[in-house]
Design a protein around this motif. Structure first.
Motif, PDB file in Angstrom:
ATOM      1  N   ASP A   1       0.468   5.283  -2.623  1.00 30.12           N
ATOM      2  CA  ASP A   1       1.363   4.621  -1.679  1.00 30.12           C
ATOM      3  C   ASP A   1       1.563   5.585  -0.510  1.00 30.12           C
ATOM      4  O   ASP A   1       2.223   6.615  -0.655  1.00 30.12           O
ATOM      5  N   PHE A   2       0.996   5.241   0.633  1.00 35.76           N
ATOM      6  CA  PHE A   2       1.082   6.109   1.795  1.00 35.76           C
ATOM      7  C   PHE A   2       2.205   5.712   2.744  1.00 35.76           C
ATOM      8  O   PHE A   2       2.224   6.132   3.901  1.00 35.76           O
ATOM      9  N   GLY A   3       3.128   4.911   2.257  1.00 32.20           N
ATOM     10  CA  GLY A   3       4.298   4.552   3.048  1.00 32.20           C
ATOM     11  C   GLY A   3       3.930   3.794   4.303  1.00 32.20           C
ATOM     12  O   GLY A   3       3.052   2.925   4.303  1.00 32.20           O
ATOM     13  N   ASN A   4       4.588   4.145   5.416  1.00 28.82           N
ATOM     14  CA  ASN A   4       4.375   3.427   6.673  1.00 28.82           C
ATOM     15  C   ASN A   4       2.940   3.516   7.177  1.00 28.82           C
ATOM     16  O   ASN A   4       2.481   2.645   7.920  1.00 28.82           O
ATOM     17  N   LEU A   5       2.221   4.569   6.771  1.00 33.77           N
ATOM     18  CA  LEU A   5       0.851   4.737   7.262  1.00 33.77           C
ATOM     19  C   LEU A   5      -0.061   3.578   6.861  1.00 33.77           C
ATOM     20  O   LEU A   5      -1.070   3.328   7.506  1.00 33.77           O
ATOM     21  N   GLU A   6       0.273   2.892   5.759  1.00 32.30           N
ATOM     22  CA  GLU A   6      -0.597   1.792   5.351  1.00 32.30           C
ATOM     23  C   GLU A   6       0.023   0.418   5.581  1.00 32.30           C
ATOM     24  O   GLU A   6      -0.428  -0.580   5.031  1.00 32.30           O
ATOM     25  N   THR A   7       1.048   0.359   6.422  1.00 30.36           N
ATOM     26  CA  THR A   7       1.648  -0.937   6.755  1.00 30.36           C
ATOM     27  C   THR A   7       1.235  -1.404   8.140  1.00 30.36           C
ATOM     28  O   THR A   7       1.580  -2.512   8.552  1.00 30.36           O
ATOM     29  N   VAL A   8       0.522  -0.558   8.873  1.00 31.16           N
ATOM     30  CA  VAL A   8       0.113  -0.891  10.241  1.00 31.16           C
ATOM     31  C   VAL A   8      -1.406  -0.838  10.357  1.00 31.16           C
ATOM     32  O   VAL A   8      -2.092  -0.252   9.527  1.00 31.16           O
ATOM     33  N   MET A   9      -1.916  -1.508  11.370  1.00 28.26           N
ATOM     34  CA  MET A   9      -3.331  -1.464  11.743  1.00 28.26           C
ATOM     35  C   MET A   9      -4.249  -1.694  10.543  1.00 28.26           C
ATOM     36  O   MET A   9      -4.212  -2.741   9.923  1.00 28.26           O
ATOM     37  N   GLU A  10      -5.079  -0.706  10.181  1.00 34.37           N
ATOM     38  CA  GLU A  10      -6.038  -0.895   9.098  1.00 34.37           C
ATOM     39  C   GLU A  10      -5.340  -1.259   7.793  1.00 34.37           C
ATOM     40  O   GLU A  10      -5.819  -2.105   7.034  1.00 34.37           O
ATOM     41  N   GLY A  11      -4.215  -0.612   7.511  1.00 36.19           N
ATOM     42  CA  GLY A  11      -3.488  -0.897   6.284  1.00 36.19           C
ATOM     43  C   GLY A  11      -2.981  -2.325   6.235  1.00 36.19           C
ATOM     44  O   GLY A  11      -3.002  -2.979   5.179  1.00 36.19           O
ATOM     45  N   LYS A  12      -2.526  -2.830   7.357  1.00 37.80           N
ATOM     46  CA  LYS A  12      -1.997  -4.189   7.438  1.00 37.80           C
ATOM     47  C   LYS A  12      -3.084  -5.233   7.233  1.00 37.80           C
ATOM     48  O   LYS A  12      -2.879  -6.239   6.544  1.00 37.80           O
ATOM     49  N   PHE A  13      -4.250  -4.998   7.824  1.00 37.71           N
ATOM     50  CA  PHE A  13      -5.309  -6.002   7.794  1.00 37.71           C
ATOM     51  C   PHE A  13      -6.321  -5.790   6.664  1.00 37.71           C
ATOM     52  O   PHE A  13      -7.149  -6.678   6.420  1.00 37.71           O
ATOM     53  N   ARG A  14      -6.269  -4.642   6.008  1.00 37.08           N
ATOM     54  CA  ARG A  14      -7.196  -4.379   4.902  1.00 37.08           C
ATOM     55  C   ARG A  14      -6.408  -3.884   3.693  1.00 37.08           C
ATOM     56  O   ARG A  14      -6.453  -2.705   3.343  1.00 37.08           O
ATOM     57  N   PRO A  15      -5.666  -4.775   3.055  1.00 38.26           N
ATOM     58  CA  PRO A  15      -4.823  -4.354   1.931  1.00 38.26           C
ATOM     59  C   PRO A  15      -5.644  -3.691   0.822  1.00 38.26           C
ATOM     60  O   PRO A  15      -6.706  -4.174   0.440  1.00 38.26           O
ATOM     61  N   GLY A  16      -5.142  -2.552   0.356  1.00 32.44           N
ATOM     62  CA  GLY A  16      -5.826  -1.804  -0.702  1.00 32.44           C
ATOM     63  C   GLY A  16      -6.868  -0.829  -0.191  1.00 32.44           C
ATOM     64  O   GLY A  16      -7.371   0.004  -0.959  1.00 32.44           O
ATOM     65  N   HIS A  17      -7.181  -0.911   1.090  1.00 31.75           N
ATOM     66  CA  HIS A  17      -8.242  -0.055   1.641  1.00 31.75           C
ATOM     67  C   HIS A  17      -7.915   1.420   1.485  1.00 31.75           C
ATOM     68  O   HIS A  17      -8.738   2.206   0.996  1.00 31.75           O
ATOM     69  N   PHE A  18      -6.709   1.815   1.877  1.00 34.27           N
ATOM     70  CA  PHE A  18      -6.389   3.244   1.852  1.00 34.27           C
ATOM     71  C   PHE A  18      -6.133   3.753   0.442  1.00 34.27           C
ATOM     72  O   PHE A  18      -6.289   4.945   0.180  1.00 34.27           O
ATOM     73  N   ASN A  19      -5.776   2.880  -0.474  1.00 37.27           N
ATOM     74  CA  ASN A  19      -5.716   3.292  -1.870  1.00 37.27           C
ATOM     75  C   ASN A  19      -7.125   3.703  -2.328  1.00 37.27           C
ATOM     76  O   ASN A  19      -7.309   4.742  -2.974  1.00 37.27           O
ATOM     77  N   GLY A  20      -8.121   2.882  -1.977  1.00 38.56           N
ATOM     78  CA  GLY A  20      -9.499   3.202  -2.331  1.00 38.56           C
ATOM     79  C   GLY A  20      -9.982   4.474  -1.666  1.00 38.56           C
ATOM     80  O   GLY A  20     -10.672   5.293  -2.279  1.00 38.56           O
ATOM     81  N   VAL A  21      -9.607   4.667  -0.387  1.00 38.49           N
ATOM     82  CA  VAL A  21      -9.979   5.887   0.327  1.00 38.49           C
ATOM     83  C   VAL A  21      -9.348   7.103  -0.345  1.00 38.49           C
ATOM     84  O   VAL A  21     -10.019   8.119  -0.587  1.00 38.49           O
ATOM     85  N   GLY A  22      -8.053   7.004  -0.643  1.00 34.93           N
ATOM     86  CA  GLY A  22      -7.344   8.127  -1.259  1.00 34.93           C
ATOM     87  C   GLY A  22      -7.950   8.532  -2.587  1.00 34.93           C
ATOM     88  O   GLY A  22      -8.129   9.728  -2.873  1.00 34.93           O
TER      89      GLY A  22
END
Length: 280
Positions: free
Chosen positions: A108-129
């Motif tokens: 859970d990257f907080g606000n960093l994943e609620t905007v832009m890529e995080g907003k339009f690609r749900p789960g993307h940054f979890n996979g990256v992390g």
């Protein structure tokens, strides 16, 4: 150049190198390499004794199965480019090697994943992390190099490194561009000839928006001008254009302090999703 396909042989080789006092510079990639990737390898070679590149199309960061299926895979050509650049080690695992079972851990990257890529690609940054943390554990680099074209990814990885106390330094590197301004990307090879000719309009819009902000326009006004620009080119489907703080990636109304204003964009062109940004 050494090419390894398993975690164990990669770790065994790199541990031997580090025991002899050599430093490791690491460039994680998903392959389909271009000059932008090679510039990261060159930077890693300048600052470390050994450069390591991973090539792995990570399935857990694709929220669109079709995007994963179409992602270019060019391992043989990639290795030729890396060898010519003087890369010492390539780690090219299979999905089964990296994930014996799909991970249950969630970042859970907080606000960093609620905007832009995080907003339009749900789960993307979890996979990256998850994949980047696994790669860091395999390689154990002293420094890791990431291109600023993926500005939000750099922010997410920096946060992960800080929060989990990884003993390494993240080195962000400038975006490399084609002569017409298009940001170098593995996805560019999927563009048709017609779409490739139109693609530089993304960079033009970024610079137009920057100029308007510098002339005193608000983010709302600059955004409206960008949307109006794309109406002249219906081939584009604008997903987002955000004017944000460089560190937090939260939206801002006016220009921030020097080198702290980021304009970020994502748009579809001929079915290919392209992203870009400028920071000023």
């Amino acid at each position: 150049m050494q090419i390894f396909y398993t975690i164990s042989e990669t770790q065994n080789y790199l541990k031997t190198q580090q025991k002899s006092g050599k430093t490791l510079g690491f460039v994680p990639t998903m392959g389909a390499l271009h000059a932008g990737h090679i510039s990261l390898i060159e930077q890693a070679k300048k600052e470390n004794d050994i450069s390591v590149c991973s090539i792995f199309v990570n399935p857990t960061q694709f929220n669109n199965p079709e995007d994963l299926k179409k992602y270019p895979r060019t391992l043989e050509k990639d290795c030729e480019l890396l060898q010519a650049a003087g890369c010492e080690v390539v780690f090219a695992p299979s999905a089964e090697e990296m994930y014996h079972n799909l991970p249950k851990l969630k970042f859970d990257f907080g606000n960093l994943e609620t905007v832009m890529e995080g907003k339009f690609r749900p789960g993307h940054f979890n996979g990256v992390g998850i994949v980047v943390s696994k790669l860091f554990h395999v390689v154990k680099p002293d420094k890791a190099y990431f291109g600023l074209k993926d500005l939000q990814q750099v922010a997410v990885i920096r946060q992960m490194v800080y929060d989990l106390s990884f003993d390494l330094e993240i080195i962000p590197c400038p975006t490399l561009r084609e002569a017409d301004g298009l940001a170098m990307s593995s996805r560019n090879m999927r563009l048709s000839v017609e779409a490739r000719a139109l693609a530089p309009h993304i960079y033009k819009v970024l610079n137009l928006t920057k100029a308007q902000l510098q002339a005193g326009a608000s983010s709302v006004e600059a955004h409206a001008h960008a949307v109006a620009y794309f109406k002249n080119y219906p081939e584009f489907e604008l997903e987002y254009l955000e004017i944000a703080d460089f560190d937090t990636l939260m939206p801002i109304g006016q220009i921030n302090s020097p080198d702290k204003t980021a304009i970020c964009i994502a748009a579809f062109l001929g079915g290919v999703r392209l992203i870009d940004n400028i920071v000023f």
